[in-house]
Scaffold this motif. Structure first.
Motif, PDB file in Angstrom:
ATOM      1  N   PRO A  91      24.338 -48.403  14.926  1.00 56.19           N
ATOM      2  CA  PRO A  91      22.583 -48.286  14.447  1.00 56.19           C
ATOM      3  C   PRO A  91      22.453 -47.406  13.109  1.00 56.19           C
ATOM      4  O   PRO A  91      23.349 -46.027  13.442  1.00 56.19           O
ATOM      5  CB  PRO A  91      21.288 -48.612  15.519  1.00 56.19           C
ATOM      6  N   TYR A  95      18.445 -50.252  12.826  1.00 60.45           N
ATOM      7  CA  TYR A  95      18.318 -49.756  14.124  1.00 60.45           C
ATOM      8  C   TYR A  95      19.483 -51.326  14.752  1.00 60.45           C
ATOM      9  O   TYR A  95      18.805 -51.929  15.659  1.00 60.45           O
ATOM     10  CB  TYR A  95      17.301 -49.718  14.612  1.00 60.45           C
ATOM     11  N   LYS A  96      20.510 -51.847  14.427  1.00 55.78           N
ATOM     12  CA  LYS A  96      20.819 -52.849  14.541  1.00 55.78           C
ATOM     13  C   LYS A  96      22.774 -52.132  14.491  1.00 55.78           C
ATOM     14  O   LYS A  96      22.809 -52.733  14.099  1.00 55.78           O
ATOM     15  CB  LYS A  96      20.499 -53.895  13.655  1.00 55.78           C
ATOM     16  N   PRO A  97      23.013 -52.206  15.923  1.00 52.28           N
ATOM     17  CA  PRO A  97      24.758 -51.966  15.904  1.00 52.28           C
ATOM     18  C   PRO A  97      25.133 -53.333  15.492  1.00 52.28           C
ATOM     19  O   PRO A  97      25.076 -54.170  15.919  1.00 52.28           O
ATOM     20  CB  PRO A  97      24.487 -51.594  17.503  1.00 52.28           C
TER      21      PRO A  97
ATOM     22  N   TYR B  33      18.136 -51.463  23.743  1.00 53.36           N
ATOM     23  CA  TYR B  33      18.439 -52.862  22.841  1.00 53.36           C
ATOM     24  C   TYR B  33      18.589 -53.725  23.718  1.00 53.36           C
ATOM     25  O   TYR B  33      18.703 -53.547  25.113  1.00 53.36           O
ATOM     26  CB  TYR B  33      19.544 -52.652  21.898  1.00 53.36           C
ATOM     27  N   TYR B  35      21.160 -57.205  24.129  1.00 55.67           N
ATOM     28  CA  TYR B  35      22.001 -58.189  23.141  1.00 55.67           C
ATOM     29  C   TYR B  35      22.414 -59.041  24.145  1.00 55.67           C
ATOM     30  O   TYR B  35      21.841 -59.336  25.338  1.00 55.67           O
ATOM     31  CB  TYR B  35      23.220 -57.163  23.284  1.00 55.67           C
ATOM     32  N   ILE B  45      22.752 -59.134  18.823  1.00 54.32           N
ATOM     33  CA  ILE B  45      21.113 -58.764  18.876  1.00 54.32           C
ATOM     34  C   ILE B  45      20.066 -59.328  18.985  1.00 54.32           C
ATOM     35  O   ILE B  45      20.293 -60.359  18.588  1.00 54.32           O
ATOM     36  CB  ILE B  45      21.174 -57.139  18.092  1.00 54.32           C
ATOM     37  N   SER B  48      15.385 -54.380  18.475  1.00 57.25           N
ATOM     38  CA  SER B  48      15.499 -53.387  19.419  1.00 57.25           C
ATOM     39  C   SER B  48      14.255 -52.776  18.571  1.00 57.25           C
ATOM     40  O   SER B  48      13.290 -52.827  18.960  1.00 57.25           O
ATOM     41  CB  SER B  48      16.356 -52.646  17.840  1.00 57.25           C
ATOM     42  N   VAL B  56      13.677 -53.833  15.355  1.00 56.06           N
ATOM     43  CA  VAL B  56      14.142 -55.304  14.723  1.00 56.06           C
ATOM     44  C   VAL B  56      13.882 -56.391  15.908  1.00 56.06           C
ATOM     45  O   VAL B  56      13.508 -56.331  17.516  1.00 56.06           O
ATOM     46  CB  VAL B  56      15.744 -54.810  14.983  1.00 56.06           C
ATOM     47  N   GLY B  97      20.482 -43.455  16.209  1.00 51.79           N
ATOM     48  CA  GLY B  97      21.224 -44.156  15.196  1.00 51.79           C
ATOM     49  C   GLY B  97      22.582 -43.916  16.259  1.00 51.79           C
ATOM     50  O   GLY B  97      23.128 -44.133  14.666  1.00 51.79           O
TER      51      GLY B  97
END
Lengths: 109, 111
Positions: A91, A95-97, B33, B35, B45, B48, B56, B97
Motif C-alpha cells: 500500500p 492504503y490499497k495493496p 484490511y 480482502y 480489497i 482499509s 478505503v 504502507g
C-alpha cells in the motif's frame, strides 16, 4: 487496467527443475511483495523488496522499480512448493495493496 | 506470538443470517484490511482502516460493514448473507504502507 500483471497464470514443474515467475507493473512501485498460498489457504510472506535482490533457500526474488517488474525464481523445485504464488504492490498513500492474479504452481514427481 | 489472528476459521450459515468475523493484529501496525478471495482465487480489497479510520471502502454491498474499536482490531459484519458471499475472507495489516501480513482467513459458506 490491472496495475499488477502476473505471469504465467499456471506453471507445471518436475521435481528438481526450476523456473521464474514475473510481475509487471503499469506504474512505478516503491516495493514488491511475494506470497505463497499454501494448502490451508494461508498467505505466507516470501519476500518484501524495495530494490535489488533477496534470496531465501531455493527462492530468489528481484525487483527493478525503474523497469517496473519483479521476478521470483524457484530452483530445485520440491513437491511442497506447489501452491499459488502472488505478487503485490504494498500500500502506498492510497492504503490499497494491489495483487496480481496469481501463478498456480504444480510440482510433479 | 505476533501475528494477525482471525476467528472463526470456518463458518456455515443460511441465507439471510447475520455473521461477524473477528480480526486482531499484535504486530503494532497502524493499518488493517479486509480482502475477499473469490471462487477464481482473486484477492479483492474490501476495506482499509488506518488508525481506526476508514480509508478505503471499495464497492461492496451495503450489507457488509467493518467495525474497528482500536487500531489492533478490525471486525467484519455481514448483515444478511447471500449465496454469493461464500468465499474466503482475509484480514491483513501493515505499518506505514510497507509489508503486509495476512491472517489465515475465514471460509464462509452460505447455504
Amino acid at each position: 487496467g490491472d496495475q499488477v500483471e502476473q505471469s504465467p497464470s499456471a506453471l507445471s514443474l518436475h521435481e528438481g527443475t526450476g523456473s521464474a515467475l514475473r510481475c509487471n507493473f503499469t506504474t512505478t512501485m516503491r516495493a514488491v511483495q511475494w506470497f505463497r498460498k499454501n494448502s490451508r489457504g494461508s498467505l505466507i510472506n516470501l519476500f518484501y523488496l524495495a530494490s535489488g535482490t533477496k534470496e531465501n533457500g531455493r527462492l530468489k526474488s528481484a525487483f527493478d522499480s525503474k523497469e517496473r517488474y519483479s521476478t521470483l525464481h524457484i530452483r530445485d523445485a520440491q513437491l511442497e512448493d506447489s501452491g499459488t504464488y502472488f505478487c503485490a504492490a504494498p500500500p502506498g498513500g492510497n492504503y490499497k495493496p494491489t495483487f496480481g492474479k496469481g501463478t498456480s504452481l504444480v510440482v510433479h514427481p | 506470538e505476533t501475528a494477525v489472528f482471525q476467528t472463526p476459521n470456518y463458518h456455515v450459515t443460511q441465507v439471510g443470517n447475520e455473521v461477524s468475523f473477528n480480526c486482531k493484529q499484535t504486530l503494532g501496525h497502524d493499518t488493517m484490511y479486509w480482502y475477499k478471495q473469490d471462487s477464481k482465487k482473486l484477492l479483492k480489497i474490501m476495506f482499509s482502516y488506518n488508525n481506526k479510520q476508514l480509508i478505503v471502502n471499495e464497492t461492496v454491498p451495503r450489507r457488509f460493514s467493518p467495525q474497528s474499536s482500536d487500531k489492533a482490531h478490525l471486525n467484519l459484519r455481514i448483515k444478511s448473507v447471500e449465496p454469493e458471499d461464500s468465499a474466503v475472507y482475509l484480514c491483513a495489516s501493515s505499518s506505514q504502507g510497507t509489508e503486509v501480513f495476512f491472517g489465515k482467513g475465514t471460509r464462509l459458506t452460505v447455504v
